[in-house]
Design a protein around this motif. Structure first.
Motif, PDB file in Angstrom:
ATOM      1  N   LEU A 279       0.961  -1.057  -0.006  1.00 32.74           N
ATOM      2  CA  LEU A 279       0.052  -0.591   0.081  1.00 32.74           C
ATOM      3  C   LEU A 279       0.865   1.301   0.246  1.00 32.74           C
ATOM      4  CD1 LEU A 279      -2.775  -0.954   2.805  1.00 32.74           C
ATOM      5  CD2 LEU A 279      -3.167  -0.688  -0.240  1.00 32.74           C
ATOM      6  N   VAL A 280       1.609   1.094   0.972  1.00 34.59           N
ATOM      7  CA  VAL A 280       3.148   2.133   1.023  1.00 34.59           C
ATOM      8  C   VAL A 280       3.664   3.015  -0.308  1.00 34.59           C
ATOM      9  CG1 VAL A 280       5.221   3.301   1.563  1.00 34.59           C
ATOM     10  CG2 VAL A 280       3.348   2.509   3.375  1.00 34.59           C
ATOM     11  N   SER A 281       3.950   1.658  -0.936  1.00 38.07           N
ATOM     12  CA  SER A 281       5.069   1.802  -2.611  1.00 38.07           C
ATOM     13  C   SER A 281       3.723   2.399  -3.330  1.00 38.07           C
ATOM     14  CB  SER A 281       4.515   0.395  -2.569  1.00 38.07           C
ATOM     15  OG  SER A 281       6.028  -0.329  -2.163  1.00 38.07           O
ATOM     16  N   ASP A 282       2.205   1.835  -3.652  1.00 39.13           N
ATOM     17  CA  ASP A 282       1.182   2.023  -4.267  1.00 39.13           C
ATOM     18  C   ASP A 282       0.839   3.711  -3.966  1.00 39.13           C
ATOM     19  OD1 ASP A 282       0.356  -0.565  -5.033  1.00 39.13           O
ATOM     20  OD2 ASP A 282      -0.817  -0.620  -4.470  1.00 39.13           O
ATOM     21  N   HIS A 283       0.644   3.977  -3.317  1.00 35.97           N
ATOM     22  CA  HIS A 283       1.243   5.661  -3.041  1.00 35.97           C
ATOM     23  C   HIS A 283       1.742   6.138  -3.164  1.00 35.97           C
ATOM     24  CE1 HIS A 283      -0.841   8.946  -0.376  1.00 35.97           C
ATOM     25  NE2 HIS A 283       0.434   8.846   0.242  1.00 35.97           N
ATOM     26  N   ILE A 284       3.243   5.620  -2.730  1.00 40.25           N
ATOM     27  CA  ILE A 284       3.603   6.613  -3.276  1.00 40.25           C
ATOM     28  C   ILE A 284       3.923   6.843  -5.045  1.00 40.25           C
ATOM     29  CG2 ILE A 284       6.789   6.394  -3.957  1.00 40.25           C
ATOM     30  CD1 ILE A 284       7.175   5.258  -1.480  1.00 40.25           C
ATOM     31  N   TYR A 285       4.055   5.952  -5.819  1.00 37.14           N
ATOM     32  CA  TYR A 285       3.892   5.572  -7.541  1.00 37.14           C
ATOM     33  C   TYR A 285       2.576   6.872  -7.945  1.00 37.14           C
ATOM     34  CZ  TYR A 285       2.428   4.302 -11.924  1.00 37.14           C
ATOM     35  OH  TYR A 285       1.300   4.299 -13.563  1.00 37.14           O
ATOM     36  N   ASN A 286       1.530   6.515  -7.176  1.00 39.13           N
ATOM     37  CA  ASN A 286       0.667   7.207  -7.434  1.00 39.13           C
ATOM     38  C   ASN A 286       0.805   8.735  -7.377  1.00 39.13           C
ATOM     39  OD1 ASN A 286      -1.116   5.165  -7.825  1.00 39.13           O
ATOM     40  ND2 ASN A 286      -2.335   4.949  -5.970  1.00 39.13           N
ATOM     41  N   LEU A 287       0.894   9.311  -5.982  1.00 34.96           N
ATOM     42  CA  LEU A 287       1.822  10.232  -5.668  1.00 34.96           C
ATOM     43  C   LEU A 287       3.366  10.856  -7.581  1.00 34.96           C
ATOM     44  CD1 LEU A 287       2.009  10.625  -2.127  1.00 34.96           C
ATOM     45  CD2 LEU A 287       0.700  11.661  -3.270  1.00 34.96           C
ATOM     46  N   ILE A 288       3.896  10.312  -7.129  1.00 36.99           N
ATOM     47  CA  ILE A 288       4.616  10.444  -8.841  1.00 36.99           C
ATOM     48  C   ILE A 288       4.096  10.986  -9.987  1.00 36.99           C
ATOM     49  CG2 ILE A 288       6.701   9.299  -9.406  1.00 36.99           C
ATOM     50  CD1 ILE A 288       7.226   8.278  -7.865  1.00 36.99           C
ATOM     51  N   ASN A 289       2.999   9.636  -9.971  1.00 42.47           N
ATOM     52  CA  ASN A 289       2.171   9.626 -11.505  1.00 42.47           C
ATOM     53  C   ASN A 289       1.643  10.961 -11.180  1.00 42.47           C
ATOM     54  OD1 ASN A 289       1.606   7.961 -14.046  1.00 42.47           O
ATOM     55  ND2 ASN A 289      -0.333   7.580 -13.387  1.00 42.47           N
ATOM     56  N   MET A 290       0.359  11.555 -10.150  1.00 43.21           N
ATOM     57  CA  MET A 290      -0.088  12.542 -10.615  1.00 43.21           C
ATOM     58  C   MET A 290       0.158  13.795 -10.425  1.00 43.21           C
ATOM     59  SD  MET A 290      -3.302  11.803  -7.264  1.00 43.21           S
ATOM     60  CE  MET A 290      -1.931  11.458  -6.234  1.00 43.21           C
ATOM     61  N   ARG A 291       1.536  14.172 -10.216  1.00 40.81           N
ATOM     62  CA  ARG A 291       2.646  14.971  -9.995  1.00 40.81           C
ATOM     63  C   ARG A 291       3.185  14.639 -11.781  1.00 40.81           C
ATOM     64  NH1 ARG A 291       5.544  18.660  -7.410  1.00 40.81           N
ATOM     65  NH2 ARG A 291       7.506  19.109  -8.349  1.00 40.81           N
ATOM     66  N   GLU A 292       3.033  14.283 -11.959  1.00 44.55           N
ATOM     67  CA  GLU A 292       3.593  14.178 -13.620  1.00 44.55           C
ATOM     68  C   GLU A 292       2.593  14.363 -14.374  1.00 44.55           C
ATOM     69  OE1 GLU A 292       5.901  10.030 -14.319  1.00 44.55           O
ATOM     70  OE2 GLU A 292       7.572  10.927 -13.181  1.00 44.55           O
ATOM     71  N   THR A 293       1.521  14.107 -14.102  1.00 45.14           N
ATOM     72  CA  THR A 293       0.950  14.148 -14.518  1.00 45.14           C
ATOM     73  C   THR A 293      -0.390  15.882 -14.814  1.00 45.14           C
ATOM     74  OG1 THR A 293      -0.350  11.939 -14.969  1.00 45.14           O
ATOM     75  CG2 THR A 293      -2.446  13.513 -15.783  1.00 45.14           C
ATOM     76  N   TYR A 294       0.122  16.289 -14.060  1.00 46.03           N
ATOM     77  CA  TYR A 294      -0.411  17.226 -13.210  1.00 46.03           C
ATOM     78  C   TYR A 294       0.723  18.734 -13.901  1.00 46.03           C
ATOM     79  CZ  TYR A 294      -0.290  21.871 -10.728  1.00 46.03           C
ATOM     80  OH  TYR A 294      -0.825  23.550 -10.269  1.00 46.03           O
ATOM     81  N   GLN A 295       2.115  18.252 -14.291  1.00 48.02           N
ATOM     82  CA  GLN A 295       2.922  18.945 -14.630  1.00 48.02           C
ATOM     83  C   GLN A 295       2.944  19.353 -16.525  1.00 48.02           C
ATOM     84  OE1 GLN A 295       6.771  17.195 -13.068  1.00 48.02           O
ATOM     85  NE2 GLN A 295       7.075  19.272 -11.451  1.00 48.02           N
ATOM     86  N   SER A 296       2.886  17.942 -16.709  1.00 50.00           N
ATOM     87  CA  SER A 296       2.986  17.514 -17.904  1.00 50.00           C
ATOM     88  C   SER A 296       1.026  18.225 -18.579  1.00 50.00           C
ATOM     89  CB  SER A 296       2.135  16.216 -19.114  1.00 50.00           C
ATOM     90  OG  SER A 296       3.034  15.401 -18.157  1.00 50.00           O
TER      91      SER A 296
END
Length: 303
Positions: A279-296
């Motif tokens: 769950l921690v790993s999934d959360h980290i992945y999702n946070l990185i993914n959301m940030r990259e989507t927002y920046q794009s």
């Protein structure tokens, strides 16, 4: 799965619960092709701006995890991170990690910012505690420092003062800055431990460490999952957001007036939560993914 995803890098500035961090590292690499880089490989004494800058040049770090025992050298670590990587997101904010190093600061923050959370009374001075004991209050005396290296959790609790003489005896060998003096709400065999990852909340039972002379059977030592009342769950999540934490833990006891929070921990070990690593790993992945989507999206909007 991971081989089809472009590799990303997460920096770990950690020196506690390293076995859990190693499990997170393996899960991230296998499932998300995220490589966790140890940025404290040579210890906190060698952690400086030049060292961190070199590591950032070698690895394109997109996210930071900070998880530290409480030591004076942490001040320098926080300063280095702020100076070298002010724009790299951190799992829990540096401010929240610093607050949680001190029990006094933690509960002062809750008292000031989380009005609907119930906490025991705290006393700023030995004199205040002594006066309350004279009025009949019972006070639990703890060490103020939270994550003390290599100190068993039981030893962080100095004792319970049930009269003014006891508060003098328990505190006489300590400076006030070393102590955390808190209203004792009576004997509770069961402490409830809550673990939070984003909006996911789970609670387990834990036997009260203050009952030192009580022999516990193997069955009594088992952590049992218990539901968290929905309104209390919302308040816990809001508490984390006020602090700036998305992964944290807390302890509470149930009283006639409802739940009282008695401890808060930034990024607990999750040893008693088997699914914690995933769950921690999934959360980290999702946070990185959301940030990259927002920046794009931001770049596209500007262009």
């Amino acid at each position: 799965m991971a081989s089809n995803i472009k590799r990303k890098y997460v920096g770990a500035i950690c020196n506690r619960d390293l076995e859990v961090l190693e499990s997170i590292k393996k899960f991230l690499l296998k499932n998300y092709n995220i490589f966790l880089v140890n940025l404290m490989k040579n210890g906190p004494e060698n952690f400086n701006e030049k060292y961190l800058e070199k590591r950032f040049k070698k690895y394109p770090i997109s996210f930071l995890i900070v998880k530290l025992t409480t030591q004076k050298s942490n001040e320098n670590i926080y300063k280095v991170i702020r100076n070298v990587s002010p724009n790299i997101p951190i799992l829990n904010s540096l401010n929240s990690i610093q607050i949680c190093e001190s029990r006094t600061n933690t509960f002062e923050f809750i008292k000031s910012n989380c009005k609907k959370i119930q906490i025991p009374l705290t006393y700023n001075t030995k004199q205040d505690a002594w006066k309350e004991c004279q009025e009949g209050a019972n006070i639990i005396v703890k060490l103020n420092t939270h994550n003390i290296p290599e100190l068993p959790k039981n030893d962080r609790i100095i004792g319970i003062a049930k009269n003014s003489k006891a508060i003098v005896e328990l505190t006489q060998n300590y400076n006030e800055s070393e102590l955390f003096l808190q209203e004792y709400l009576g004997e509770h065999d069961i402490i409830y431990k809550v673990y939070v990852i984003g909006n996911w909340v789970v609670s387990i039972t834990s036997h009260n460490r203050l009952q030192k002379d009580k022999d516990l059977s193997p069955l009594e030592l088992i952590h049992i999952r218990v539901p968290v009342e929905e309104r209390f769950k919302r308040r816990i999540i809001r508490l984390g957001r006020k602090f700036g934490m998305s992964i944290f833990g807390l302890d509470y006891i149930m009283t006639e007036k409802g739940p009282y929070i008695v401890d808060v921990n930034d990024f607990p070990s999750f040893r008693s939560i088997p699914e914690g690593v995933s769950l921690v790993s999934d959360h980290i992945y999702n946070l990185i993914n959301m940030r990259e989507t927002y920046q794009s999206a931001l770049i596209r909007a500007k262009s």
